[in-house]
Design a protein around this motif. Sequence first.
Motif, mmCIF file in Angstrom:
data_model
loop_
_atom_site.group_PDB
_atom_site.id
_atom_site.type_symbol
_atom_site.label_atom_id
_atom_site.label_comp_id
_atom_site.label_asym_id
_atom_site.label_seq_id
_atom_site.Cartn_x
_atom_site.Cartn_y
_atom_site.Cartn_z
ATOM 1 N N ALA A 272 -9.003 3.943 21.529
ATOM 2 C CA ALA A 272 -8.540 2.551 21.577
ATOM 3 C C ALA A 272 -9.670 1.602 21.211
ATOM 4 O O ALA A 272 -10.796 1.757 21.686
ATOM 5 N N GLY A 273 -9.383 0.654 20.327
ATOM 6 C CA GLY A 273 -10.367 -0.342 19.943
ATOM 7 C C GLY A 273 -11.309 0.087 18.824
ATOM 8 O O GLY A 273 -12.142 -0.707 18.386
ATOM 9 N N GLU A 274 -11.218 1.334 18.379
ATOM 10 C CA GLU A 274 -12.083 1.814 17.301
ATOM 11 C C GLU A 274 -11.384 1.706 15.951
ATOM 12 O O GLU A 274 -10.178 1.918 15.857
ATOM 13 N N SER A 275 -12.156 1.428 14.913
ATOM 14 C CA SER A 275 -11.635 1.556 13.552
ATOM 15 C C SER A 275 -11.706 3.034 13.172
ATOM 16 O O SER A 275 -12.424 3.822 13.817
ATOM 17 N N ASP A 276 -10.964 3.413 12.133
ATOM 18 C CA ASP A 276 -11.039 4.798 11.662
ATOM 19 C C ASP A 276 -12.482 5.165 11.318
ATOM 20 O O ASP A 276 -12.973 6.225 11.692
ATOM 21 N N ALA A 277 -13.171 4.280 10.589
ATOM 22 C CA ALA A 277 -14.536 4.558 10.141
ATOM 23 C C ALA A 277 -15.492 4.723 11.323
ATOM 24 O O ALA A 277 -16.333 5.630 11.332
ATOM 25 N N PHE A 278 -15.365 3.852 12.326
ATOM 26 C CA PHE A 278 -16.237 3.952 13.492
ATOM 27 C C PHE A 278 -16.003 5.266 14.220
ATOM 28 O O PHE A 278 -16.947 5.959 14.604
ATOM 29 N N ALA A 279 -14.721 5.615 14.421
ATOM 30 C CA ALA A 279 -14.386 6.853 15.117
ATOM 31 C C ALA A 279 -14.935 8.064 14.358
ATOM 32 O O ALA A 279 -15.476 8.995 14.965
ATOM 33 N N LEU A 280 -14.812 8.039 13.036
ATOM 34 C CA LEU A 280 -15.282 9.171 12.238
ATOM 35 C C LEU A 280 -16.801 9.311 12.318
ATOM 36 O O LEU A 280 -17.323 10.409 12.474
ATOM 37 N N ALA A 281 -17.504 8.189 12.247
ATOM 38 C CA ALA A 281 -18.964 8.224 12.376
ATOM 39 C C ALA A 281 -19.372 8.743 13.755
ATOM 40 O O ALA A 281 -20.300 9.561 13.883
ATOM 41 N N ARG A 282 -18.669 8.304 14.802
ATOM 42 C CA ARG A 282 -18.971 8.764 16.171
ATOM 43 C C ARG A 282 -18.736 10.260 16.297
ATOM 44 O O ARG A 282 -19.561 11.002 16.843
ATOM 45 N N GLU A 283 -17.586 10.719 15.796
ATOM 46 C CA GLU A 283 -17.255 12.146 15.896
ATOM 47 C C GLU A 283 -18.274 13.012 15.149
ATOM 48 O O GLU A 283 -18.672 14.064 15.641
ATOM 49 N N CYS A 284 -18.695 12.571 13.954
ATOM 50 C CA CYS A 284 -19.670 13.363 13.192
ATOM 51 C C CYS A 284 -21.028 13.391 13.891
ATOM 52 O O CYS A 284 -21.741 14.394 13.849
ATOM 53 N N SER A 285 -21.374 12.293 14.560
ATOM 54 C CA SER A 285 -22.605 12.262 15.341
ATOM 55 C C SER A 285 -22.512 13.260 16.502
ATOM 56 O O SER A 285 -23.438 14.029 16.744
ATOM 57 N N GLU A 286 -21.362 13.270 17.198
ATOM 58 C CA GLU A 286 -21.173 14.163 18.343
ATOM 59 C C GLU A 286 -21.081 15.625 17.922
ATOM 60 O O GLU A 286 -21.654 16.499 18.563
#
Length: 129
Positions: free
Chosen positions: A40-54
């Motif tokens: 919730a509250g994330e853009s697709d791009a932000f979520a993808l960057a976060r997931e790749c970092s994790e």
Amino acid sequence: MNGVIVGAALVRDGKLLAQQRGWPADHAGQWELPGGRVEAGESDAFALARECSEELDVVIEVGARVGEDVPLPGGKVLRIYAASLVSPGGEPRAVEHRAVRWLGPDDLDDVDWLPADRVLLPDLRALLS
């Protein structure tokens, strides 16, 4: 609740990065693109960057959409974006998965993809050509 799952078509030197699942049991050993749920509250791009970092311990730059949304069980959709590594010298590593592997266009059929990712193979092959 957001029903979008984002995936990264991470390309380097004409090869695509795939990761091998360790869980759940019915998908262990199968391969997928890195990514995950858009919170919730994330853009697709932000979520993808976060997931790749994790998942890979890397920093990425998210690019254009690849292919169409792929319907998933439970009314969710899988949405893939082209991506590139921006971390200098950062080599993706399997943080939450069994393995990672760079696949060339001729290697894409050599791994057992998750069904949703397999649907996108023609689009991924076009991205690599």
